[in-house]
Write a protein that holds these residues in place. Structure first.
Motif, PDB file in Angstrom:
ATOM      1  N   PHE A 529       0.849  -1.181   0.000  1.00 17.52           N
ATOM      2  CA  PHE A 529       0.000   0.000   0.000  1.00 17.52           C
ATOM      3  C   PHE A 529       0.891   1.240   0.000  1.00 17.52           C
ATOM      4  CE2 PHE A 529      -2.043  -3.426   2.336  1.00 17.52           C
ATOM      5  CZ  PHE A 529      -3.227  -3.576   1.630  1.00 17.52           C
ATOM      6  N   VAL A 541      -3.196   0.747  -3.935  1.00 18.88           N
ATOM      7  CA  VAL A 541      -2.955  -0.677  -3.697  1.00 18.88           C
ATOM      8  C   VAL A 541      -2.095  -1.223  -4.837  1.00 18.88           C
ATOM      9  CG1 VAL A 541      -4.021  -2.917  -3.319  1.00 18.88           C
ATOM     10  CG2 VAL A 541      -5.202  -0.835  -2.574  1.00 18.88           C
ATOM     11  N   LEU A 585      -7.015  -2.730   5.280  1.00 16.59           N
ATOM     12  CA  LEU A 585      -5.842  -2.494   4.438  1.00 16.59           C
ATOM     13  C   LEU A 585      -4.645  -3.278   4.972  1.00 16.59           C
ATOM     14  CD1 LEU A 585      -6.178   1.306   3.607  1.00 16.59           C
ATOM     15  CD2 LEU A 585      -6.737  -0.663   2.184  1.00 16.59           C
ATOM     16  N   THR A 665      -9.772   6.663   2.440  1.00 14.28           N
ATOM     17  CA  THR A 665     -10.004   5.529   3.339  1.00 14.28           C
ATOM     18  C   THR A 665     -11.194   5.839   4.242  1.00 14.28           C
ATOM     19  OG1 THR A 665      -8.457   6.352   5.033  1.00 14.28           O
ATOM     20  CG2 THR A 665      -7.573   4.906   3.310  1.00 14.28           C
TER      21      THR A 665
END
Length: 818
Positions: A529, A541, A585, A665
């Motif tokens: 990431f 990603v 994540l 996010t």
């Protein structure tokens, strides 16, 4: 000797070597610098570690061959059908006396890639077409050594503009590498001799169009070194010093923030380092790239937002990059790697080639868009300026448009193909960029071998190499370990060898090779990431060399062009406004889904990717497109979302022409932010808008200093003169309106816009346009707001209709509604 008998004989000879300590497998940083079997740097230049193989030595296969074949049958290979600059009749580049049309960069930009495309594919028709232009170029050389269009001799304020010829030097260099035609060396030597006669005060001047040569004179420098390494004429190095002195100063920092200027010019100091040996020159190019990325490149894909120029305050992932910049950056990476041996340049080249370049063209390579961004959920022909600096249909896939990129894009894939394999200075071979291919080259004491490479890289981790040689031969084989790979594995003829190779290193296999030897390299591709802390803490990603984008269902609409060469706009048919769940994540939560390889060998399509990832996400209601269908700028992450959690699919960036690659996010933590939906004043449209202007200028709230204020965005009907035109506001909901104020654009004494002859205001009701009821005069005064009051109307749409003056166009700087 039959193949079977040869194998038996070879095995009997080679087995003792295989069992002895003569085989060596180890990690190294680079081969030693030296002379080698191919042309590299000759002293006093810094000696080479890697040497480019002659064009034709590397034969691409797999997906890369497919790109090249599509390119040959696409707009690059058939650009003569599309571009007026390539019309042969009266073309200055085909004229013996250098007179005619299209004398500047377009023809050489195209031929630079077209010729290499022909040579790499072996397409005889393309080779013959390239030769037509090259023969004309050689025949145009004058007694004094200058070649090419005559007008360029005085194009830079009465002084020579050498920029177009820098591109033609690339054409000649490739032609020589493919044919060994000695006329090229003679012509280039005579041309550079002519350059020595130009007074330094007149050399690479920046006057007028000379601006480009001054920024990009490093291309001239590359050609000088190329010729020196083949002729060893000392005066060429004196010319190289002169060229460096007269080039824009890229040694002390970023000299220019134009996107393509940067990609093409930042490399110059390190190219010159080969001669100067000064540390400040060696480090300058890497430092320049780092600075550009720090300021404008906090986004996935390895590039930066410069749509056309990098601009203060415009750093969001919706900022775009020219296709020209992609291919120029790849070429810069390839040159800088060859010059310095620094493997980081190849990592960067792969980043751009795999993640950026494919999406800049339609999957059949018959259409190109000027600008491509990491976050780009709509790609239509609408004007995006000033959100995107360039006005006009910059996101439109159009084979007829985008002049510089349309001609320059051809070199991207061919140049990459030529650099898949290189020679090492210790008479070995180096696998530089992994792709299915075969390479035939001299090794050891000069014996020819062929290495066949089978792989689906960058989608797959496994690379298989098979040696073909007429007799046993000892030479080093170097395998590049990319910077993202921490634990490569290598086996020789089924036997695994332990090697402590880290990222950005080489695995050196030194042994005596026989026919049928097989090397298998495995590059485990970790999920990683990238946190873009300076871009609202967004996240990308990655898996190995590929960065992944949201899988958006793409719908294409024919939007111009011709039946033979259509143009397209692309629209999303699925939601795109997702944020990734912060707590998910982790590499362990990302599922890798391997799919069937596409039958046509074209993996760079949204629904054909052989690798997908799945990840947890939530939608963000407040993340929408703006009035120009650009994704609204990111707000801080982590964000809040009340939407249900769902699993979304990601595909490689290169497969996604509509894309979200830098994600917000989502979190429930106390530091999560509530995003606010940006307030849209009005959605504006017009009967026509000049490509360099924008309808959004009318409602940006910027008060003009005068009707000729050129410091703020404007809207104009430029090119329309004496016609009836209109502009329109569409409101999100029904609005009560009772007056408007209009500030006309009028550049009297400068340009061709004037206040209109007359105008009126209309509102929409029940699908019909009706005039407002007003006793006021519709003012056409310059340098002030013209106010009209009227009986209150309730409407969702408001329109101004104007009659332009007979010989003039017109425009609006601000239109306020109250």
């Amino acid at each position: 000797m039959s193949d079977i008998l040869f194998l038996l004989t070879a095995a009997a000879v080679v087995l003792p070597f295989a069992a002895s300590a003569a085989e060596s497998v180890k990690a190294v940083k680079a081969p030693s610098a030296g002379k080698g079997l191919y042309v590299g740097n000759v002293a006093p230049l810094e000696l080479s570690r890697y040497q480019k193989l002659p064009i034709g030595s590397v034969k691409p296969g797999g997906w890369l061959k497919r790109q090249l074949v599509l390119e040959a049958d696409g707009f690059s290979g058939r650009l003569g059908e599309l571009s007026g600059f390539l019309k042969k009749d009266g073309n200055a580049w085909l004229s013996p006396d250098g007179k005619g049309h299209s004398p500047w960069e377009e023809v050489p930009y195209w031929l630079k890639g077209f010729g290499d495309l022909a040579y790499v594919t072996g397409d005889k028709k393309l080779i013959a077409e390239a030769k037509v232009w090259i023969e004309a170029l050689l025949n145009s050389q004058r007694v004094d050594g200058y070649f090419g269009p005559e007008s360029n001799l005085t194009n830079a304020g009465g002084k020579p503009d050498l920029w177009p010829n820098m591109l033609m030097l690339n054409v000649l260099m490739s032609y020589y590498e493919f044919t060994s035609d000695m006329r090229v060396l003679v012509a280039m030597e005579r041309y550079f001799k002519w350059q020595t006669t130009i007074p330094e005060k007149d050399f690479m001047v920046a006057d007028g169009p000379g601006y480009w040569q001054n920024q990009r004179a490093g291309d001239n420098l590359v050609a000088i070194y190329w010729l020196y390494n083949r002729t060893q004429k000392p005066w060429l190095l004196e010319l190289a010093e002169k060229c460096h002195r007269c080039t824009a100063n890229w040694t002390d920092g970023v000299a220019n923030y134009h996107g393509v200027n940067f990609a093409q010019s930042f490399r110059e100091p390190t190219i010159y380092w080969q001669q100067s040996k000064q540390e400040k020159h060696r480090i300058a190019s890497a430092r320049n790239l780092k600075q550009m990325q720090k300021e404008y490149g906090q986004v996935p894909g390895g590039m930066y937002g410069a749509d056309e120029n990098a601009r203060k305050g415009y750093t969001d992932p919706r900022q775009a990059t020219e296709t020209c910049s992609f291919v120029e950056m790849m070429y810069a990476d390839e040159m800088l790697f060859t010059a310095t041996g620094d493997l980081g340049w190849i990592d960067h080249c792969e980043n751009v080639a795999f993640n950026d370049l494919p999406a800049s063209m339609t999957a059949d390579l018959k259409g190109l868009r000027y600008l491509t961004a990491p976050n780009q959920p709509v790609s239509d022909k609408g004007n995006k300026s000033p959100g995107i600096q360039n006005g006009g249909p910059m996101y439109h896939y159009d084979p007829y448009d985008h002049r510089c990129c349309q001609h320059n894009a051809a070199m991207g894939w061919p140049y990459l193909a030529e650099h898949l394999w290189m020679a090492s200075s210790d008479n070995g071979l180096v696998a530089v960029v992994y792709s299915e291919s075969s390479v035939t080259a001299k090794v050891g004491s000069g014996q020819s071998v062929t290495v066949k490479e089978t792989t689906k890289y960058p989608f797959d981790e496994k690379i298989s190499l098979t040696i073909e040689t007429a007799k046993p031969v000892r030479f080093p084989l170097y395998l590049r370990v990319p910077g993202w790979c921490a634990s490569p594995k290598v086996s020789i003829n089924g036997k695994e060898h332990k090697v402590q190779a880290k990222g950005q290193s080489l695995i050196k296999i030194n042994r005596t090779w026989v026919r049928g030897d097989k090397v298998v390299l495995t590059l485990p591709m970790p999920i990683s990431f990238t946190r873009w802390t300076e871009n609202k803490n967004s996240v990308s990603v990655n898996r190995g060399p590929l960065t992944y984008s949201l899988k958006i269902k793409e719908k294409y609409r024919r939007d111009g062009g011709t039946d033979k060469w259509p143009a397209f706009s692309a629209y999303p048919e699925s939601d795109w406004n997702f944020g990734l769940v912060e707590k998910a994540l982790k590499p362990s939560t990302i599922k890798v889904v391997k799919k069937a390889w596409p039958n046509d060998n074209q993996p760079f399509i949204w629904d054909a990717s052989p690798i997908e990832l799945t990840v947890k996400a939530k939608q963000i209601d407040a993340w929408t497109t703006d009035h120009q269908d650009l994704a609204n700028v990111l707000q801080p992450s982590p964000a809040k979302s009340s939407k249900p959690e769902q699993t979304i699919t990601l595909i490689p960036m290169g497969c996604a022409r509509l894309r979200i690659s830098a994600f917000p996010t989502i979190s429930d933590s106390k530091d999560a932010k509530e995003w606010t939906k940006p307030k849209v004043l009005y959605r504006a449209k017009a009967s026509y808008v000049n490509g360099g202007d924008t309808v959004s200028a009318m409602c940006d709230g910027l008060v003009p200093k005068s009707s000729a204020d050129l410091t703020i965005p404007r809207f104009t009907w430029w090119d329309r003169k004496g016609t009836a035109e209109w502009v329109e506001y569409d409101f999100d909901e029904t609005k009560s309106v009772s007056n408007v104020e209009v500030y006309w654009f009028d550049d009297s004494g400068i340009g061709e816009c004037r206040v209109p002859t007359s105008w009126k205001l209309q509102y929409e009701k029940d699908g019909k346009w009706l005039d407002v009821s007003s006793k006021d005069t519709y003012g056409i005064a310059a340098n002030c707001f013209n106010k009209v009051s009227f009986e209150t109307v309730k409407t969702k749409k408001l329109r101004i209709e104007v009659q332009l003056q007979g010989k003039y166009s017109g425009g609006i700087l601000e239109w306020a509604v109250k």
